[in-house]
Design a protein around this motif. Structure first.
Motif, PDB file in Angstrom:
ATOM      1  N   LYS A   1     -10.152  -6.967 -20.720  1.00  0.00           N
ATOM      2  CA  LYS A   1     -11.507  -7.307 -21.160  1.00  0.00           C
ATOM      3  C   LYS A   1     -12.382  -6.082 -21.197  1.00  0.00           C
ATOM      4  O   LYS A   1     -12.327  -5.251 -20.329  1.00  0.00           O
ATOM      5  CB  LYS A   1     -12.122  -8.311 -20.180  1.00  0.00           C
ATOM      6  CG  LYS A   1     -11.452  -9.641 -20.265  1.00  0.00           C
ATOM      7  CD  LYS A   1     -12.121 -10.583 -19.358  1.00  0.00           C
ATOM      8  CE  LYS A   1     -11.411 -11.920 -19.478  1.00  0.00           C
ATOM      9  NZ  LYS A   1     -11.881 -12.825 -18.487  1.00  0.00           N
TER      10      LYS A   1
ATOM     11  N   LEU B   1      -6.610 -10.391 -15.988  1.00  0.00           N
ATOM     12  CA  LEU B   1      -6.344 -11.743 -15.507  1.00  0.00           C
ATOM     13  C   LEU B   1      -4.868 -12.013 -15.466  1.00  0.00           C
ATOM     14  O   LEU B   1      -4.165 -11.685 -16.429  1.00  0.00           O
ATOM     15  CB  LEU B   1      -6.882 -12.756 -16.522  1.00  0.00           C
ATOM     16  CG  LEU B   1      -8.318 -13.113 -16.553  1.00  0.00           C
ATOM     17  CD1 LEU B   1      -8.475 -14.272 -17.476  1.00  0.00           C
ATOM     18  CD2 LEU B   1      -8.801 -13.402 -15.172  1.00  0.00           C
TER      19      LEU B   1
ATOM     20  N   HIS C   1      -7.244  -9.761 -11.179  1.00  0.00           N
ATOM     21  CA  HIS C   1      -7.552 -11.112 -10.719  1.00  0.00           C
ATOM     22  C   HIS C   1      -6.278 -11.934 -10.784  1.00  0.00           C
ATOM     23  O   HIS C   1      -5.885 -12.404 -11.846  1.00  0.00           O
ATOM     24  CB  HIS C   1      -8.655 -11.711 -11.611  1.00  0.00           C
ATOM     25  CG  HIS C   1      -9.036 -13.096 -11.213  1.00  0.00           C
ATOM     26  ND1 HIS C   1      -9.899 -13.856 -11.958  1.00  0.00           N
ATOM     27  CD2 HIS C   1      -8.665 -13.871 -10.165  1.00  0.00           C
ATOM     28  CE1 HIS C   1     -10.047 -15.044 -11.381  1.00  0.00           C
ATOM     29  NE2 HIS C   1      -9.300 -15.081 -10.291  1.00  0.00           N
TER      30      HIS C   1
ATOM     31  N   GLY D   1      -7.896 -20.905 -15.597  1.00  0.00           N
ATOM     32  CA  GLY D   1      -6.932 -21.402 -16.588  1.00  0.00           C
ATOM     33  C   GLY D   1      -7.091 -20.759 -17.949  1.00  0.00           C
ATOM     34  O   GLY D   1      -6.138 -20.236 -18.529  1.00  0.00           O
TER      35      GLY D   1
ATOM     36  N   GLN E   1     -14.647 -21.713 -21.306  1.00  0.00           N
ATOM     37  CA  GLN E   1     -15.096 -22.962 -20.683  1.00  0.00           C
ATOM     38  C   GLN E   1     -16.589 -22.926 -20.392  1.00  0.00           C
ATOM     39  O   GLN E   1     -17.197 -21.857 -20.415  1.00  0.00           O
ATOM     40  CB  GLN E   1     -14.316 -23.205 -19.374  1.00  0.00           C
ATOM     41  CG  GLN E   1     -12.814 -23.350 -19.523  1.00  0.00           C
ATOM     42  CD  GLN E   1     -12.149 -23.520 -18.179  1.00  0.00           C
ATOM     43  OE1 GLN E   1     -12.301 -24.557 -17.506  1.00  0.00           O
ATOM     44  NE2 GLN E   1     -11.413 -22.513 -17.747  1.00  0.00           N
TER      45      GLN E   1
ATOM     46  N   SER F   1     -17.047 -11.314 -17.994  1.00  0.00           N
ATOM     47  CA  SER F   1     -17.444 -12.039 -19.197  1.00  0.00           C
ATOM     48  C   SER F   1     -16.373 -11.823 -20.255  1.00  0.00           C
ATOM     49  O   SER F   1     -16.081 -10.680 -20.611  1.00  0.00           O
ATOM     50  CB  SER F   1     -18.810 -11.529 -19.704  1.00  0.00           C
ATOM     51  OG  SER F   1     -19.201 -12.249 -20.859  1.00  0.00           O
TER      52      SER F   1
END
Ligand SMILES: O=C(CO)[C@@H](O)[C@H](O)COP(=O)(O)O
Length: 209
Positions: A7, A23, A51, A127, A131, A177
Motif C-alpha cells: 500500500k 497485509l 500485518h 479479510g 469495507q 488506508s
C-alpha cells in the motif's frame, strides 16, 4: 488465497517516505512464498510493517525478519502466548505490533501495551479492503490514548478523507488506508490530507496537555 498487498508505495519517491503496510491474510499453504515477495519489495520501502492476519503467527517471525521486515504485527486472537511471541519478535530485531479485531476488547490488549511498540485497532473485520468504517471502535482508540500517551496507535479499515478526523481526534497516530488511497485519482493528495489531519490532532493534544 494469499494476498501480499503493498500500500501507498510505488516507484514514486513521494510514497517512499510512508510506512508500507503489508497485509497477510492467508491460507497457510501459500504463505511460504511471501517472504521472497517481500525481499524484492523491500528494495524501495523505508519501513515495512507486516500485518500478519494469520493463525500461528509464531511460525513467520524468523522468515519475515530475514526478508527485512521492520515491524511484525500479530493478532491477539491468534496466539495463546502473546508474551512469548513479543519476546521472539524483539529477539528477531523487529518492532512489535499487536492488533485486535472488532470483537476483542481493548482491556484484553491492555496487559501487553507496555511491551509493544504499536497497538492496531481494526475498524473492519479482517479479510478484505473496501469495507465500511466501524465508528464504534473509536472508544478503544480514545481509551488507549488516555492510558498510554506515547504508544503508537494504528487504525485499519475504511479509513479515508471522510473518516480520518474521527480516528485522529480519538488519538490514532498511524493510519492504514487502502481503498481511499489506491482508488483515488490523486493518491498524493489523499495521503497528504490524512497526514495533515493526524498531525494537527497530535499538535492539538500536545497543546491541551
Ligand atoms: O486490513 C484490512 C482487511 O483485512 C483492510 O482494512 C485493509 O488493510 C485496509 O483497506 P481499506 O479498508 O482502507 O480499503
Amino acid at each position: 488465497m494469499v494476498e501480499c498487498l503493498r500500500k501507498s508505495v510505488g516507484q514514486d519517491p513521494f510514497f517512499g517516505e510512508e510506512i508500507t503496510h503489508f497485509l497477510y491474510f492467508i491460507n497457510h499453504k501459500y504463505v511460504e512464498s511471501c517472504p521472497a515477495v517481500l525481499e524484492s519489495s523491500f528494495l524501495n520501502v523505508n519501513v515495512a510493517d507486516m500485518h500478519m492476519m494469520v493463525s500461528r503467527p509464531e511460525q513467520w517471525v524468523k522468515p519475515m525478519a530475514a526478508a527485512g521486515a521492520n515491524q511484525y504485527t500479530f493478532h491477539l486472537e491468534a496466539t495463546t502466548n502473546p508474551g512469548n511471541l513479543i519476546k521472539e519478535i524483539r529477539e528477531s530485531g523487529m518492532k512489535v505490533g499487536l492488533a485486535i479485531k472488532p470483537g476483542t476488547t481493548v482491556e484484553e490488549l491492555a496487559p501487553w501495551a507496555n511491551q509493544i511498540d504499536m497497538a492496531l485497532v481494526m475498524t473492519v473485520e479482517p479479510g478484505f479492503g473496501g469495507q465500511k468504517f466501524m465508528e464504534d471502535m473509536m472508544p478503544k482508540v480514545s481509551w488507549l490514548r488516555s492510558q498510554f500517551p506515547s504508544l503508537d496507535i494504528e487504525v485499519d479499515g475504511g479509513v479515508g478523507p471522510d473518516t480520518i478526523h474521527k480516528c485522529a481526534e480519538a488519538g490514532a497516530n498511524m493510519i492504514v488506508s487502502g481503498s481511499a488511497v489506491i482508488g483515488s485519482d490523486d493518491p498524493r493528495s489523499v495521503i497528504a490530507l490524512l497526514r495533515t489531519v493526524v498531525a494537527e490532532a497530535i499538535q492539538k493534544r500536545s497543546l491541551d496537555r
